[in-house]
Scaffold this motif. Structure first.
Motif, PDB file in Angstrom:
ATOM      1  N   THR A 103     -12.840 -30.674  34.905  1.00 46.87           N
ATOM      2  CA  THR A 103     -11.457 -30.584  34.450  1.00 46.87           C
ATOM      3  C   THR A 103     -11.417 -30.361  32.941  1.00 46.87           C
ATOM      4  O   THR A 103     -12.370 -30.649  32.234  1.00 46.87           O
ATOM      5  CB  THR A 103     -10.670 -31.862  34.796  1.00 46.87           C
ATOM      6  N   ARG A 156      -4.757 -26.460  32.556  1.00 50.65           N
ATOM      7  CA  ARG A 156      -3.304 -26.401  32.747  1.00 50.65           C
ATOM      8  C   ARG A 156      -2.823 -24.957  32.761  1.00 50.65           C
ATOM      9  O   ARG A 156      -1.945 -24.599  33.525  1.00 50.65           O
ATOM     10  CB  ARG A 156      -2.601 -27.170  31.612  1.00 50.65           C
ATOM     11  N   ASP A 205      -2.755 -29.501  36.548  1.00 53.31           N
ATOM     12  CA  ASP A 205      -2.312 -30.596  35.688  1.00 53.31           C
ATOM     13  C   ASP A 205      -2.842 -31.860  36.357  1.00 53.31           C
ATOM     14  O   ASP A 205      -2.388 -32.229  37.445  1.00 53.31           O
ATOM     15  CB  ASP A 205      -0.788 -30.613  35.613  1.00 53.31           C
ATOM     16  N   ASN A 210      -2.339 -34.812  36.007  1.00 48.70           N
ATOM     17  CA  ASN A 210      -1.352 -35.867  36.253  1.00 48.70           C
ATOM     18  C   ASN A 210      -0.740 -35.768  37.661  1.00 48.70           C
ATOM     19  O   ASN A 210      -0.157 -36.735  38.139  1.00 48.70           O
ATOM     20  CB  ASN A 210      -0.222 -35.801  35.226  1.00 48.70           C
ATOM     21  N   ALA A 245     -10.748 -33.897  31.316  1.00 47.51           N
ATOM     22  CA  ALA A 245      -9.400 -33.713  30.769  1.00 47.51           C
ATOM     23  C   ALA A 245      -8.904 -34.993  30.101  1.00 47.51           C
ATOM     24  O   ALA A 245      -9.094 -36.101  30.615  1.00 47.51           O
ATOM     25  CB  ALA A 245      -8.439 -33.296  31.873  1.00 47.51           C
ATOM     26  N   GLY A 246      -8.283 -34.849  28.954  1.00 44.97           N
ATOM     27  CA  GLY A 246      -7.734 -35.995  28.232  1.00 44.97           C
ATOM     28  C   GLY A 246      -7.292 -35.573  26.844  1.00 44.97           C
ATOM     29  O   GLY A 246      -7.547 -34.449  26.407  1.00 44.97           O
ATOM     30  N   ASP A 252       2.230 -41.488  28.899  1.00 44.07           N
ATOM     31  CA  ASP A 252       1.591 -40.177  28.962  1.00 44.07           C
ATOM     32  C   ASP A 252       0.086 -40.297  28.718  1.00 44.07           C
ATOM     33  O   ASP A 252      -0.721 -39.606  29.371  1.00 44.07           O
ATOM     34  CB  ASP A 252       2.201 -39.227  27.933  1.00 44.07           C
ATOM     35  N   GLN A 253      -0.291 -41.152  27.766  1.00 42.84           N
ATOM     36  CA  GLN A 253      -1.707 -41.334  27.462  1.00 42.84           C
ATOM     37  C   GLN A 253      -2.463 -41.885  28.665  1.00 42.84           C
ATOM     38  O   GLN A 253      -3.510 -41.374  29.067  1.00 42.84           O
ATOM     39  CB  GLN A 253      -1.871 -42.286  26.274  1.00 42.84           C
ATOM     40  N   GLU A 304      -1.427 -41.829  31.782  1.00 44.10           N
ATOM     41  CA  GLU A 304      -1.263 -40.916  32.921  1.00 44.10           C
ATOM     42  C   GLU A 304      -2.379 -39.883  32.955  1.00 44.10           C
ATOM     43  O   GLU A 304      -2.967 -39.618  34.018  1.00 44.10           O
ATOM     44  CB  GLU A 304       0.099 -40.216  32.842  1.00 44.10           C
ATOM     45  N   THR A 305      -2.682 -39.301  31.806  1.00 41.34           N
ATOM     46  CA  THR A 305      -3.716 -38.264  31.748  1.00 41.34           C
ATOM     47  C   THR A 305      -5.117 -38.862  31.687  1.00 41.34           C
ATOM     48  O   THR A 305      -5.986 -38.525  32.494  1.00 41.34           O
ATOM     49  CB  THR A 305      -3.493 -37.347  30.536  1.00 41.34           C
ATOM     50  N   ASN A 306      -5.351 -39.744  30.708  1.00 40.36           N
ATOM     51  CA  ASN A 306      -6.705 -40.234  30.467  1.00 40.36           C
ATOM     52  C   ASN A 306      -7.221 -41.135  31.576  1.00 40.36           C
ATOM     53  O   ASN A 306      -8.420 -41.132  31.864  1.00 40.36           O
ATOM     54  CB  ASN A 306      -6.781 -40.992  29.141  1.00 40.36           C
ATOM     55  N   GLY A 316      -5.100 -39.528  35.797  1.00 36.83           N
ATOM     56  CA  GLY A 316      -5.602 -38.199  36.160  1.00 36.83           C
ATOM     57  C   GLY A 316      -7.058 -38.265  36.600  1.00 36.83           C
ATOM     58  O   GLY A 316      -7.454 -37.641  37.592  1.00 36.83           O
TER      59      GLY A 316
END
Length: 272
Positions: A8, A34, A56, A58, A84-85, A102-103, A105-107, A110
């Motif tokens: 990713t 993305r 994405d 997320n 991804a991050g 958001d931090q 959610e992705t790091n 995800g």
């Protein structure tokens, strides 16, 4: 024999570098981004050896679909690299609820979704290697990166547990824990919280403490990561960079000394 790698965040930074190195040596790569246009150079350079996937991380459902697509296309997945991050810079008081969510959610989430998607495939294969790109800030902390630190501590806790759960299925888990490298992690990819003047001295000390030597050369990580992927007995914790090594060693020594200093109080608190 060539390996099938699912990675990713392959549009830039470590993800792009490692994807190219893997393709260059003959592996096949399912590369996600993305914006799939950011993978055009991989497609042009390596043709059918690369499977570009718009993703994405997320989006849990999309993550599962992407893993299934790669598995059907290549017939197996030998290695998952959860790369991804992004970085979030700001004192904890400065960070908004949305920035914090958001931090994580992705790091964290995800990475969790992709891990959950690939484990059944590797379990059925009775082999696989899950590589989580964490940070040495999942072992120690720095000011001004509190929520980022927290996301990587979460990744480490998750992955250490995962390693103990899937070992019997022939699945290895490794945490790649780099110090700062000269990618755009702290530049274009970073998010900055709205500053509060009271934290200016803390930030000044933090940024002045970094020297050009503090930042590693991203290209120098490629050989290390290839060795990790090729290892028959890969480590759970895999530090990248001399700052990571010295920083973690110092902090863990201090922690052990503090535990010993409070040992009698701690043991007495057991009650019997």
């Amino acid at each position: 024999m060539s390996k099938i790698i699912f990675i990713t965040g392959a549009s830039r930074g470590f993800g792009k570098l490692w994807a190219k190195a893997l393709l260059e040596r003959g592996d096949k790569v399912a590369a996600t981004a993305r914006n799939i246009d950011d993978l055009a150079d991989l497609i042009a350079g390596y043709g059918e050896a690369v499977l570009p996937i718009q993703l994405d991380v997320n989006d849990r459902e999309a993550g599962f679909a992407a893993v299934e697509k790669a598995n059907k296309h290549f017939g197996r997945i030998d290695v998952l690299i959860n790369n991804a991050g992004f970085g979030l810079f700001g004192a904890i008081e400065e960070t908004t609820e949305q920035q914090a969510r958001d931090q994580m959610e992705t790091n964290f989430f995800g990475l969790l979704w992709l891990t959950q998607a690939v484990v059944p495939i590797m379990r059925a294969q009775k082999s696989g290697h899950i590589i989580q790109v964490s940070s040495f800030l999942g072992l120690v902390t720095l000011p001004v990166l509190g929520i980022y630190n927290a996301s990587k501590y979460a990744v480490n806790g998750l992955s250490e547990t995962l390693a103990s759960e899937v070992k019997g299925f022939g699945i290895h888990v490794s945490l790649v824990e780099p110090n700062g490298f000269s990618t755009d992690w702290s530049g274009a990819s970073a998010v900055q919280a709205e500053p509060i003047e009271a934290y200016a001295p803390v930030k000044k000390a933090f940024f002045e403490g970094a020297t050009p030597d503090s930042w590693g050369n991203p290209e120098a990580t490629t050989n290390a990561v290839l060795q990790l992927i090729d290892s028959e007995n890969p480590p759970l914790h895999f530090l990248l960079g001399k700052i990571a090594y010295s920083g973690v060693k110092q902090v863990y020594g201090e922690r052990l000394a503090e535990f010993e200093a409070w040992k009698e109080v701690a043991v007495e608190a057991h009650g019997h």
